[in-house]
Design an enzyme around this catalytic site. Structure first.
Site, short mmCIF file in Angstrom:
data_model
loop_
_atom_site.label_atom_id
_atom_site.label_comp_id
_atom_site.label_asym_id
_atom_site.label_seq_id
_atom_site.Cartn_x
_atom_site.Cartn_y
_atom_site.Cartn_z
N GLN A 103 0.94 -1.24 0.01
CA GLN A 103 0.13 -0.08 -0.03
C GLN A 103 0.91 1.18 0.04
O GLN A 103 0.47 2.46 -0.11
CB GLN A 103 -0.88 0.13 1.13
N ASN A 104 2.16 1.19 0.03
CA ASN A 104 3.04 2.21 0.44
C ASN A 104 3.37 2.91 -1.08
O ASN A 104 3.49 2.30 -2.15
CB ASN A 104 4.38 1.81 1.04
N VAL A 105 3.51 4.07 -0.77
CA VAL A 105 3.97 5.14 -2.03
C VAL A 105 5.52 5.56 -2.11
O VAL A 105 5.71 6.14 -3.04
CB VAL A 105 2.99 6.43 -2.02
N HIS A 121 -1.62 1.91 -4.05
CA HIS A 121 -2.02 3.16 -3.67
C HIS A 121 -1.12 4.12 -4.61
O HIS A 121 -0.84 5.39 -4.15
CB HIS A 121 -1.93 3.42 -2.33
N CYS A 158 1.14 20.69 -17.29
CA CYS A 158 1.25 19.38 -18.14
C CYS A 158 1.93 20.06 -19.32
O CYS A 158 1.39 20.92 -19.85
CB CYS A 158 -0.32 19.02 -18.24
N GLY A 198 2.70 -4.44 9.00
CA GLY A 198 2.83 -3.13 9.34
C GLY A 198 1.77 -2.50 8.71
O GLY A 198 1.89 -1.40 8.13
N SER A 200 -2.49 -1.22 9.36
CA SER A 200 -3.77 -1.09 10.27
C SER A 200 -4.77 -1.75 9.46
O SER A 200 -5.81 -2.02 10.51
CB SER A 200 -4.13 0.36 10.54
C1 BJW Z 1 4.51 -0.85 12.41
C2 BJW Z 1 5.82 -0.33 12.63
C3 BJW Z 1 6.94 -1.29 12.74
C4 BJW Z 1 4.04 0.94 13.08
N1 BJW Z 1 6.84 -2.63 12.26
N2 BJW Z 1 4.64 -2.32 11.77
C5 BJW Z 1 -16.63 3.84 4.95
C6 BJW Z 1 -16.23 2.40 5.29
C7 BJW Z 1 -15.46 1.82 4.62
C8 BJW Z 1 -14.79 2.18 3.34
C9 BJW Z 1 -14.83 3.65 3.14
C10 BJW Z 1 -15.93 4.29 4.05
N3 BJW Z 1 -15.73 5.54 3.57
C11 BJW Z 1 -14.86 5.61 2.76
C12 BJW Z 1 -14.44 4.34 2.18
C13 BJW Z 1 -13.47 4.18 1.30
C14 BJW Z 1 -12.06 4.46 1.90
C15 BJW Z 1 -11.70 3.96 2.93
O1 BJW Z 1 -11.43 2.87 3.29
N4 BJW Z 1 -11.95 4.61 4.11
C16 BJW Z 1 -11.55 3.93 5.57
C17 BJW Z 1 -10.30 4.89 6.03
C18 BJW Z 1 -12.80 4.44 6.22
N5 BJW Z 1 -11.27 4.05 0.52
C19 BJW Z 1 -10.90 4.80 -0.41
O2 BJW Z 1 -11.39 5.83 -0.66
C20 BJW Z 1 -10.19 3.78 -1.57
N6 BJW Z 1 -10.93 3.86 -2.75
C21 BJW Z 1 -12.21 3.35 -3.00
O3 BJW Z 1 -12.71 2.66 -2.05
O4 BJW Z 1 -12.70 3.59 -4.18
C22 BJW Z 1 -14.07 3.15 -4.25
C23 BJW Z 1 -15.10 4.46 -3.68
C24 BJW Z 1 -15.18 5.35 -4.59
C25 BJW Z 1 -15.84 6.38 -4.29
C26 BJW Z 1 -16.33 6.35 -2.77
C27 BJW Z 1 -16.37 5.32 -1.94
C28 BJW Z 1 -15.54 4.04 -2.78
C29 BJW Z 1 -8.83 4.61 -1.77
C30 BJW Z 1 -7.98 4.69 -0.74
C31 BJW Z 1 -6.86 5.27 -1.04
C32 BJW Z 1 -5.95 5.41 0.38
N7 BJW Z 1 -5.26 6.32 0.32
C33 BJW Z 1 -3.89 6.59 1.25
C34 BJW Z 1 -3.13 7.73 0.95
C35 BJW Z 1 -2.23 7.60 -0.24
C36 BJW Z 1 -1.21 8.60 -0.55
C37 BJW Z 1 -0.48 9.29 0.35
O5 BJW Z 1 0.56 8.64 0.60
O6 BJW Z 1 -0.64 10.30 0.87
O7 BJW Z 1 -2.90 5.26 1.58
S1 BJW Z 1 -4.56 6.77 3.01
C38 BJW Z 1 -3.16 5.99 3.68
O8 BJW Z 1 -3.95 4.57 4.37
C39 BJW Z 1 -2.14 5.31 2.57
C40 BJW Z 1 -1.94 4.05 2.93
O9 BJW Z 1 -1.72 3.22 2.02
C41 BJW Z 1 -3.41 3.43 3.56
C42 BJW Z 1 -3.14 2.41 4.37
O10 BJW Z 1 -2.44 2.83 5.57
P1 BJW Z 1 -1.45 1.82 6.45
O11 BJW Z 1 -0.54 1.40 5.44
O12 BJW Z 1 -2.12 0.47 7.01
O13 BJW Z 1 -0.72 2.78 7.54
P2 BJW Z 1 -1.31 2.94 8.92
O14 BJW Z 1 -0.56 4.10 9.39
O15 BJW Z 1 -2.62 3.11 8.95
O16 BJW Z 1 -0.85 1.69 9.81
C43 BJW Z 1 0.54 1.62 10.17
C44 BJW Z 1 0.55 0.27 11.05
O17 BJW Z 1 2.18 -0.06 10.98
C45 BJW Z 1 0.06 0.15 12.24
O18 BJW Z 1 -0.80 -0.81 12.51
C46 BJW Z 1 1.28 0.26 13.28
O19 BJW Z 1 1.07 -0.16 14.37
C47 BJW Z 1 2.19 -0.43 12.45
N8 BJW Z 1 3.70 -0.08 12.65
N9 BJW Z 1 5.82 0.67 13.40
C48 BJW Z 1 5.64 -2.93 11.75
N10 BJW Z 1 8.28 -0.80 13.02
ZN ZN Z 2 -2.75 17.14 -19.45
#
Ligand code: BJW
Ligand code: ZN
Length: 255
Positions: A103-105, A121, A158, A198, A200
């Site tokens: 999921q990392n960028v 992502h 662009c 790693g 959530s």
């Molecule tokens: C360690 C550690 C160590 C610490 N060792 N571990 C309501 C219900 C359900 C879904 C939705 C809802 N409302 C909206 C939605 C959909 C939404 C969603 O899921 N929202 C929820 C948050 C509620 N999803 C979307 O919108 C997605 N698109 C989609 O669904 O399209 C269809 C649609 C269209 C129109 C309407 C609705 C649906 C797109 C999701 C895009 C996510 N983008 C991001 C940002 C990317 C750009 C950027 O970098 O800025 O992606 S958000 C952010 O979260 C990023 C990550 O990839 C993603 C996941 O996070 P991750 O990697 O899990 O990080 P953390 O911080 O959450 O967790 C880190 C973990 O590491 C922790 O557990 C720590 O304990 C652990 N840790 N140190 C190992 N040393």
């Molecule tokens: Zn363009």
């Protein structure tokens, strides 16, 4: 680390035919890249994602959003892959088949030597036009403005249609890249072992990937310093940091 859980994981790793490694921000935390949701240090503890990580935010204030992503991209240049990234890259040579889904960028998996990484992502290094999607060619790193956190920087235009260039990441409400999503779900459905490292597990649809693997009969191992909820058949949890757990686990399984 819990020795019983470790022994279970060693056996699963040694007998696996197809391993999926599914990573989140925690895998890069020990490289000094902030996660999103950790309570004090996560990016979303400091910023409202709705101000920075949605198409509406970019339309409202492109300079704020572009500046924030340039700051993160600049930070990334000075970071290095950590032992977790290296351990995953080495694992690919030890098991019959490995698919890496992130999921990392950031590009730390690639810089550690992993190939064919599935980026669900997007990628900080691949900006594109916000209107016609033409890729924007980034200048050399030395051209980066010295970006302080919170700096506003106008996005480049662009070359084809003069519209603002946007970061090549997936924002809330946007679809994930189709091929990446398809490949990730397909490998989750076919693997016999999935390591979730790693993350959530709160962001959909990526969070379904371990569920799909479990439903299709694979074993799932979660590696996270935070304790997980509940005990499920087929799910093993190892509490610890990825940079410590993965090298030890893979070293003991194959060393
Ligand atoms: C360690 C550690 C160590 C610490 N060792 N571990 C309501 C219900 C359900 C879904 C939705 C809802 N409302 C909206 C939605 C959909 C939404 C969603 O899921 N929202 C929820 C948050 C509620 N999803 C979307 O919108 C997605 N698109 C989609 O669904 O399209 C269809 C649609 C269209 C129109 C309407 C609705 C649906 C797109 C999701 C895009 C996510 N983008 C991001 C940002 C990317 C750009 C950027 O970098 O800025 O992606 S958000 C952010 O979260 C990023 C990550 O990839 C993603 C996941 O996070 P991750 O990697 O899990 O990080 P953390 O911080 O959450 O967790 C880190 C973990 O590491 C922790 O557990 C720590 O304990 C652990 N840790 N140190 C190992 N040393
Ligand atoms: Zn363009």
């Amino acid at each position: 680390m819990n020795e019983r859980a470790i022994d279970d994981c060693l056996a699963l790793l040694r007998q696996a035919e197809h391993v999926v490694v599914f990573t989140g921000a925690g895998v890069s935390a020990e490289s000094g890249i902030p996660t999103f949701r950790d309570a004090l240090t996560g990016l979303w503890a400091l910023h409202d994602p709705m101000d920075l990580a949605t198409p509406a935010a970019f339309e409202r204030d492109p300079a704020l959003v572009w500046g924030w992503y340039e700051w993160r991209r600049q930070q990334l240049q000075s970071k290095e892959p950590n032992p977790a990234h290296h351990a995953i890259a080495h694992l690919a040579g030890r098991v019959p088949r490995l698919t890496l889904v992130t999921q990392n960028v950031d590009n730390l998996h690639e810089r550690a030597g992993s190939s064919q990484v599935i980026h669900l992502h997007g990628d900080l290094q691949s900006p594109r036009c916000s209107v016609c999607a033409t890729p924007h060619v980034l200048g050399p790193d030395t051209d980066l403005p010295s970006t302080a956190q919170g700096s506003r920087i106008d996005p480049p235009a662009c070359v084809r249609c003069n519209s603002p260039v946007r970061p090549g990441v997936v924002w809330f409400g946007e679809s994930l890249p189709e091929q990446a999503l398809q490949d990730a779900f397909e490998s989750a459905g076919l693997c016999d072992l999935l390591l979730s490292v790693g993350t959530s597990g709160v962001v959909q649809p990526a969070a379904l990937i371990p569920e799909v693997a479990l439903q299709q009969g694979a074993n799932v191992i979660h590696i996270n310093p935070e304790p997980g909820q509940g005990q499920y058949s087929g799910v093993t949890r190892i509490q610890g940091k990825a940079g410590q757990v993965l090298p030890e686990l893979f070293g003991r399984a194959f060393g």
